[in-house]
Write an enzyme that holds these catalytic residues in place. Structure first.
Site, PDB file in Angstrom:
ATOM      1  N   HIS A  14       0.855  -1.200   0.000  1.00 31.57           N
ATOM      2  CA  HIS A  14       0.000   0.000   0.000  1.00 31.57           C
ATOM      3  C   HIS A  14       0.885   1.242   0.000  1.00 31.57           C
ATOM      4  O   HIS A  14       1.666   1.449   0.936  1.00 31.57           O
ATOM      5  CB  HIS A  14      -0.888   0.027   1.256  1.00 31.57           C
ATOM      6  CG  HIS A  14      -1.830  -1.124   1.334  1.00 31.57           C
ATOM      7  ND1 HIS A  14      -3.112  -1.075   0.857  1.00 31.57           N
ATOM      8  CD2 HIS A  14      -1.659  -2.386   1.806  1.00 31.57           C
ATOM      9  CE1 HIS A  14      -3.712  -2.241   1.051  1.00 31.57           C
ATOM     10  NE2 HIS A  14      -2.847  -3.062   1.626  1.00 31.57           N
ATOM     11  N   ARG A  16      -0.678   4.287  -0.562  1.00 31.60           N
ATOM     12  CA  ARG A  16      -1.632   5.345  -0.184  1.00 31.60           C
ATOM     13  C   ARG A  16      -1.873   6.315  -1.336  1.00 31.60           C
ATOM     14  O   ARG A  16      -1.248   6.270  -2.368  1.00 31.60           O
ATOM     15  CB  ARG A  16      -1.189   6.088   1.078  1.00 31.60           C
ATOM     16  CG  ARG A  16      -0.990   5.197   2.311  1.00 31.60           C
ATOM     17  CD  ARG A  16      -2.197   4.322   2.559  1.00 31.60           C
ATOM     18  NE  ARG A  16      -2.125   3.527   3.775  1.00 31.60           N
ATOM     19  CZ  ARG A  16      -2.779   2.391   3.944  1.00 31.60           C
ATOM     20  NH1 ARG A  16      -3.526   1.877   2.977  1.00 31.60           N
ATOM     21  NH2 ARG A  16      -2.709   1.741   5.076  1.00 31.60           N
ATOM     22  N   ASN A  42      -6.829   0.355  -2.755  1.00 31.21           N
ATOM     23  CA  ASN A  42      -7.811   0.876  -1.774  1.00 31.21           C
ATOM     24  C   ASN A  42      -7.397   2.244  -1.230  1.00 31.21           C
ATOM     25  O   ASN A  42      -7.353   2.468  -0.019  1.00 31.21           O
ATOM     26  CB  ASN A  42      -8.015  -0.117  -0.622  1.00 31.21           C
ATOM     27  CG  ASN A  42      -6.772  -0.296   0.237  1.00 31.21           C
ATOM     28  OD1 ASN A  42      -5.654  -0.129  -0.263  1.00 31.21           O
ATOM     29  ND2 ASN A  42      -6.942  -0.639   1.504  1.00 31.21           N
ATOM     30  N   HIS A 141      -8.794 -10.404  -0.895  1.00 37.19           N
ATOM     31  CA  HIS A 141      -8.678 -10.274   0.558  1.00 37.19           C
ATOM     32  C   HIS A 141      -9.636 -11.345   1.079  1.00 37.19           C
ATOM     33  O   HIS A 141     -10.853 -11.159   1.072  1.00 37.19           O
ATOM     34  CB  HIS A 141      -9.082  -8.879   1.043  1.00 37.19           C
ATOM     35  CG  HIS A 141      -8.957  -8.737   2.524  1.00 37.19           C
ATOM     36  ND1 HIS A 141      -8.009  -7.945   3.124  1.00 37.19           N
ATOM     37  CD2 HIS A 141      -9.618  -9.343   3.543  1.00 37.19           C
ATOM     38  CE1 HIS A 141      -8.098  -8.060   4.437  1.00 37.19           C
ATOM     39  NE2 HIS A 141      -9.092  -8.900   4.717  1.00 37.19           N
ATOM     40  N   HIS A 255      -0.136   3.620   8.592  1.00 39.88           N
ATOM     41  CA  HIS A 255      -1.144   4.526   9.179  1.00 39.88           C
ATOM     42  C   HIS A 255      -0.400   5.369  10.205  1.00 39.88           C
ATOM     43  O   HIS A 255       0.440   4.829  10.941  1.00 39.88           O
ATOM     44  CB  HIS A 255      -2.234   3.740   9.921  1.00 39.88           C
ATOM     45  CG  HIS A 255      -3.112   2.925   9.034  1.00 39.88           C
ATOM     46  ND1 HIS A 255      -4.198   3.445   8.380  1.00 39.88           N
ATOM     47  CD2 HIS A 255      -3.061   1.621   8.687  1.00 39.88           C
ATOM     48  CE1 HIS A 255      -4.796   2.491   7.669  1.00 39.88           C
ATOM     49  NE2 HIS A 255      -4.120   1.364   7.835  1.00 39.88           N
ATOM     50  N   ALA A 266      -6.466  -0.901  10.797  1.00 44.01           N
ATOM     51  CA  ALA A 266      -5.680  -2.124  10.586  1.00 44.01           C
ATOM     52  C   ALA A 266      -4.540  -1.832   9.626  1.00 44.01           C
ATOM     53  O   ALA A 266      -4.745  -1.195   8.586  1.00 44.01           O
ATOM     54  CB  ALA A 266      -6.576  -3.212  10.014  1.00 44.01           C
TER      55      ALA A 266
HETATM   56  O1  DOR Z   1      -4.071  -4.581   7.729  1.00 42.33           O
HETATM   57  C1  DOR Z   1      -4.450  -4.227   6.619  1.00 42.33           C
HETATM   58  N1  DOR Z   1      -4.271  -2.956   6.203  1.00 42.33           N
HETATM   59  N2  DOR Z   1      -5.071  -5.101   5.827  1.00 42.33           N
HETATM   60  C2  DOR Z   1      -5.647  -4.735   4.686  1.00 42.33           C
HETATM   61  O2  DOR Z   1      -6.229  -5.561   4.042  1.00 42.33           O
HETATM   62  C3  DOR Z   1      -5.631  -3.317   4.261  1.00 42.33           C
HETATM   63  C4  DOR Z   1      -4.514  -2.575   4.841  1.00 42.33           C
HETATM   64  C5  DOR Z   1      -4.629  -1.076   4.713  1.00 42.33           C
HETATM   65  O3  DOR Z   1      -4.969  -0.603   3.627  1.00 42.33           O
HETATM   66  O4  DOR Z   1      -4.343  -0.375   5.682  1.00 42.33           O
HETATM   67 ZN    ZN Z   2      -3.235  -5.057   1.912  1.00 40.59          ZN
END
Ligand code: DOR
Ligand code: ZN
Length: 341
Positions: A14, A16, A42, A141, A255, A266
């Site tokens: 990711h 972002r 995402n 997923h 994050h 998460a």
């Molecule tokens: O822990 C996760 N974080 N699992 C995911 O599937 C998405 C990801 C996120 O985009 O932060």
């Molecule tokens: Zn992921």
């Protein structure tokens, strides 16, 4: 002592959204150490849904890499499959060079409020067939959305019947069960002919004890959440055995500390030291020889060229910073045995 590894593939990461502060700061960790990475769609508030979205996102990623003097890195682009995805979306995305479509079941993780319910996934025959026709990979997923009677730790195992249905009904579709966390999922992946899996660095080490066994640790919290020691041992065996079907996907998902603490999001930010962490795990298992395979086994699935460049790790202790870009990285404050040169 040095360890020479291929500059392999991180087949789940990711970066972002390109207007977020994290975007220009996190790309380099991956782009310097891997020859390609599969970039998740995402992003928020605007997910990557079409070939045009993916094109713009790819250009922004390459610009950051270029600005930082990084060469030899290919971002592999994905689109998210939602209720509005059609076979034409797939054909257009394929033309734009998108290599995979990602399914987030509804509400199971970060930014999945536009995800598919299981019944809607099972109605999208034409989309799965269109993907199989053009050779686009389906990335899952693999967790079933919770219902009133569903226990969250069962979400991955509860998804396996859907995986079986997809595998059997679309036998020419390449399917990747992302970031597997259970012994049952590993067993299914190895059994189903057209199914592969990624495993993260953190799931090779953490169990639920690390998340909730002492004080709650939001920085060890990700989806799917780490499970039992027996599950972790099954993942270790699967990752280190030299399988053609199981390969690395870091799921590095930054994050900020603030958002972790305020919202409990998460995601584990593992990109800065992913290779060093993998080297430790494979060494502890006595399987360092199989680490190159784990870093490259996904290449045939995504039709990637064989890795020719190498990355050197030296046996030198390093302490992981407690904070990077306002994010707590995986293994913050700990001492690692290896260091990328
Ligand atoms: O822990 C996760 N974080 N699992 C995911 O599937 C998405 C990801 C996120 O985009 O932060
Ligand atoms: Zn992921």
């Amino acid at each position: 002592m040095n360890l020479l590894l291929p500059r392999g593939h991180d087949l789940h990461v990711h970066f972002r959204s390109y207007d977020s502060k994290l975007f220009p700061n996190v790309i380099g960790y991956t782009a310097r150490r891997f020859s390609s990475a599969l970039v998740m769609p995402n992003t928020s508030p605007n997910p990557i849904l079409t070939g045009a979205d993916a094109d713009a996102y790819r250009h922004a990623i390459l610009k950051v890499a270029d600005d930082q003097g990084i060469t030899g890195f290919t971002p592999l682009m994905t689109i998210q499959i939602t209720e509005s995805t059609t076979p034409k979306t797939i054909a257009d995305a394929h033309t734009s060079g998108v290599v995979a479509g990602k399914v987030y079941p509804l509400g199971v993780t970060t930014n999945s409020g536009n995800g598919l319910t299981i019944p809607s996934l099972m109605r999208k025959h034409d989309v799965w067939q269109a993907m199989a026709d053009v050779g686009m990979v389906l990335c899952l997923h693999g967790e079933r959305p919770f219902s009133a009677n569903e226990f969250c730790l069962q979400a991955e195992v509860s998804f396996l019947p859907t995986l079986q249905w997809l595998s059997k009904t679309f036998c020419l579709l390449k399917i990747v069960m992302e970031h597997v966390t259970t012994a049952e999922a590993v067993e299914e992946v190895l059994r189903l002919p057209n199914v592969y899996a990624t495993i993260t660095a953190h799931h090779l080490r953490l169990t639920l004890n690390d998340v909730i066994g002492g004080n709650l640790d939001p920085h060890a919290f990700c989806k799917p959440v780490a499970k039992t020691p027996e599950d972790r041992n099954a993942l270790l065996l699967a990752a280190t055995c030299g399988s053609d079907k199981i390969f690395f996907g870091s799921d590095s998902a930054p994050h900020t500390i603030e958002s972790k603490h305020l919202s409990g999001c998460a995601g584990i930010f593992s990109a800065p030291h992913a290779l060093e962490c993998l080297a430790e795990v494979f060494e502890d298992e006595g399987k360092l020889d199989n680490l190159p395979k784990f870093l490259t086994a996904g290449a045939p699935v995504y039709n990637l060229p064989a890795s020719t460049e190498t990355i050197t790790l030296e046996r030198k202790e390093q302490e992981v910073p407690k904070v990077l870009h306002q994010v707590r990285p995986y293994r913050a404050g700990e001492t690692l045995r290896w260091k990328v040169v």
